[in-house]
Design a protein around this motif. Structure first.
Motif, PDB file in Angstrom:
ATOM      1  N   GLU A  79     -42.102  19.737  -0.604  1.00  0.00           N
ATOM      2  CA  GLU A  79     -42.882  19.476  -1.814  1.00  0.00           C
ATOM      3  C   GLU A  79     -44.384  19.680  -1.600  1.00  0.00           C
ATOM      4  OE1 GLU A  79     -42.260  15.582   0.340  1.00  0.00           O
ATOM      5  OE2 GLU A  79     -40.941  17.188  -0.289  1.00  0.00           O
ATOM      6  N   GLN A  80     -44.830  19.809  -0.354  1.00  0.00           N
ATOM      7  CA  GLN A  80     -46.251  20.015  -0.053  1.00  0.00           C
ATOM      8  C   GLN A  80     -46.540  21.433   0.459  1.00  0.00           C
ATOM      9  OE1 GLN A  80     -48.441  17.611  -0.802  1.00  0.00           O
ATOM     10  NE2 GLN A  80     -46.791  16.266  -1.422  1.00  0.00           N
ATOM     11  N   ARG A  81     -45.511  22.232   0.590  1.00  0.00           N
ATOM     12  CA  ARG A  81     -45.651  23.545   1.214  1.00  0.00           C
ATOM     13  C   ARG A  81     -46.625  24.467   0.473  1.00  0.00           C
ATOM     14  NH1 ARG A  81     -40.403  24.711   3.040  1.00  0.00           N
ATOM     15  NH2 ARG A  81     -41.081  23.520   4.837  1.00  0.00           N
ATOM     16  N   ASN A  82     -46.692  24.330  -0.845  1.00  0.00           N
ATOM     17  CA  ASN A  82     -47.511  25.256  -1.631  1.00  0.00           C
ATOM     18  C   ASN A  82     -48.779  24.651  -2.215  1.00  0.00           C
ATOM     19  OD1 ASN A  82     -45.736  27.475  -1.247  1.00  0.00           O
ATOM     20  ND2 ASN A  82     -44.337  26.519  -2.703  1.00  0.00           N
ATOM     21  N   VAL A  83     -49.109  23.432  -1.818  1.00  0.00           N
ATOM     22  CA  VAL A  83     -50.345  22.815  -2.311  1.00  0.00           C
ATOM     23  C   VAL A  83     -51.527  23.616  -1.766  1.00  0.00           C
ATOM     24  CG1 VAL A  83     -51.812  20.761  -2.233  1.00  0.00           C
ATOM     25  CG2 VAL A  83     -49.335  20.512  -2.413  1.00  0.00           C
ATOM     26  N   PRO A  84     -52.428  24.068  -2.644  1.00  0.00           N
ATOM     27  CA  PRO A  84     -53.595  24.810  -2.164  1.00  0.00           C
ATOM     28  C   PRO A  84     -54.509  23.907  -1.326  1.00  0.00           C
ATOM     29  CG  PRO A  84     -53.417  24.923  -4.570  1.00  0.00           C
ATOM     30  CD  PRO A  84     -52.392  23.961  -4.088  1.00  0.00           C
ATOM     31  N   VAL A  85     -54.918  24.423  -0.174  1.00  0.00           N
ATOM     32  CA  VAL A  85     -55.744  23.651   0.750  1.00  0.00           C
ATOM     33  C   VAL A  85     -56.950  24.488   1.165  1.00  0.00           C
ATOM     34  CG1 VAL A  85     -55.846  22.564   3.041  1.00  0.00           C
ATOM     35  CG2 VAL A  85     -53.771  22.355   1.657  1.00  0.00           C
ATOM     36  N   ALA A  86     -58.103  23.839   1.203  1.00  0.00           N
ATOM     37  CA  ALA A  86     -59.306  24.455   1.775  1.00  0.00           C
ATOM     38  C   ALA A  86     -59.713  23.614   2.973  1.00  0.00           C
ATOM     39  CB  ALA A  86     -60.438  24.510   0.761  1.00  0.00           C
ATOM     40  N   ILE A  87     -59.932  24.276   4.079  1.00  0.00           N
ATOM     41  CA  ILE A  87     -60.458  23.629   5.276  1.00  0.00           C
ATOM     42  C   ILE A  87     -61.967  23.828   5.248  1.00  0.00           C
ATOM     43  CG2 ILE A  87     -60.597  23.764   7.788  1.00  0.00           C
ATOM     44  CD1 ILE A  87     -57.949  22.741   7.194  1.00  0.00           C
ATOM     45  N   VAL A  88     -62.700  22.734   5.418  1.00  0.00           N
ATOM     46  CA  VAL A  88     -64.160  22.777   5.415  1.00  0.00           C
ATOM     47  C   VAL A  88     -64.640  22.362   6.805  1.00  0.00           C
ATOM     48  CG1 VAL A  88     -66.233  21.890   4.314  1.00  0.00           C
ATOM     49  CG2 VAL A  88     -64.162  22.177   2.975  1.00  0.00           C
ATOM     50  N   THR A  89     -65.548  23.137   7.365  1.00  0.00           N
ATOM     51  CA  THR A  89     -66.018  22.838   8.717  1.00  0.00           C
ATOM     52  C   THR A  89     -67.473  23.250   8.906  1.00  0.00           C
ATOM     53  OG1 THR A  89     -65.549  23.152  11.072  1.00  0.00           O
ATOM     54  CG2 THR A  89     -65.191  25.055   9.645  1.00  0.00           C
ATOM     55  N   GLY A  90     -68.104  22.618   9.846  1.00  0.00           N
ATOM     56  CA  GLY A  90     -69.442  23.014  10.273  1.00  0.00           C
ATOM     57  C   GLY A  90     -69.363  23.909  11.502  1.00  0.00           C
ATOM     58  N   ASP A  91     -68.149  24.182  11.974  1.00  0.00           N
ATOM     59  CA  ASP A  91     -67.902  25.031  13.150  1.00  0.00           C
ATOM     60  C   ASP A  91     -68.010  26.501  12.773  1.00  0.00           C
ATOM     61  OD1 ASP A  91     -67.471  23.564  15.388  1.00  0.00           O
ATOM     62  OD2 ASP A  91     -65.291  23.482  15.191  1.00  0.00           O
TER      63      ASP A  91
END
Length: 131
Positions: A79-91
């Motif tokens: 049920e979470q496989r297609n949730v859009p995700v953005a990774i935010v980093t200072g790296d």
């Protein structure tokens, strides 16, 4: 922007820096999004499982479990496989292996700092997938 006449889009923010979490939440709430927050990956996974957000904005570097670990575990649930995700980093200098795995897991990569326009644009981009 959330579509009029439809349910308000929900966004989960997972970041161990409380100032970042609260700032992102306020900025997105002002744009009309329903926002939930978590201060670590474990709580973020619990929030995602319980509240099924439309999108997730996630810090890469967190103690105990980082954003990549969060994303691996999130994607393990159907049920979470297609949730859009953005990774935010200072790296800015990220290992190619990490950036490639983030892409394979379907995460968009953005670099801090994110200004209001950047954050709102990111939310809109993520939510185009679900709304």
């Amino acid at each position: 922007m959330p579509l009029s006449g439809k349910e308000t889009a929900s966004i989960l923010i997972v970041d161990d820096d409380e100032a970042v979490t609260q700032t992102f939440a306020r900025m997105l709430e002002l744009e009309g999004y329903a926002v939930r927050t978590a201060m670590n990956a474990e709580n973020g996974l619990r929030e995602a499982a319980e509240h099924h957000p439309d999108a997730i904005i996630l810090d890469l570097r967190m103690p105990l479990m980082d954003g990549l670990g969060f994303l691996r575990r999130l994607r393990a649930f159907d049920e979470q496989r297609n949730v859009p995700v953005a990774i935010v980093t200072g790296d800015y200098f990220m290992d190619d292996r990490v950036s490639n795995e983030l892409k394979q897991l379907g995460a968009e990569l953005k670099f801090k700092p994110l200004w209001l326009e950047d954050l709102v644009g990111l939310a809109r981009t993520l939510l185009r997938v679900t709304h």
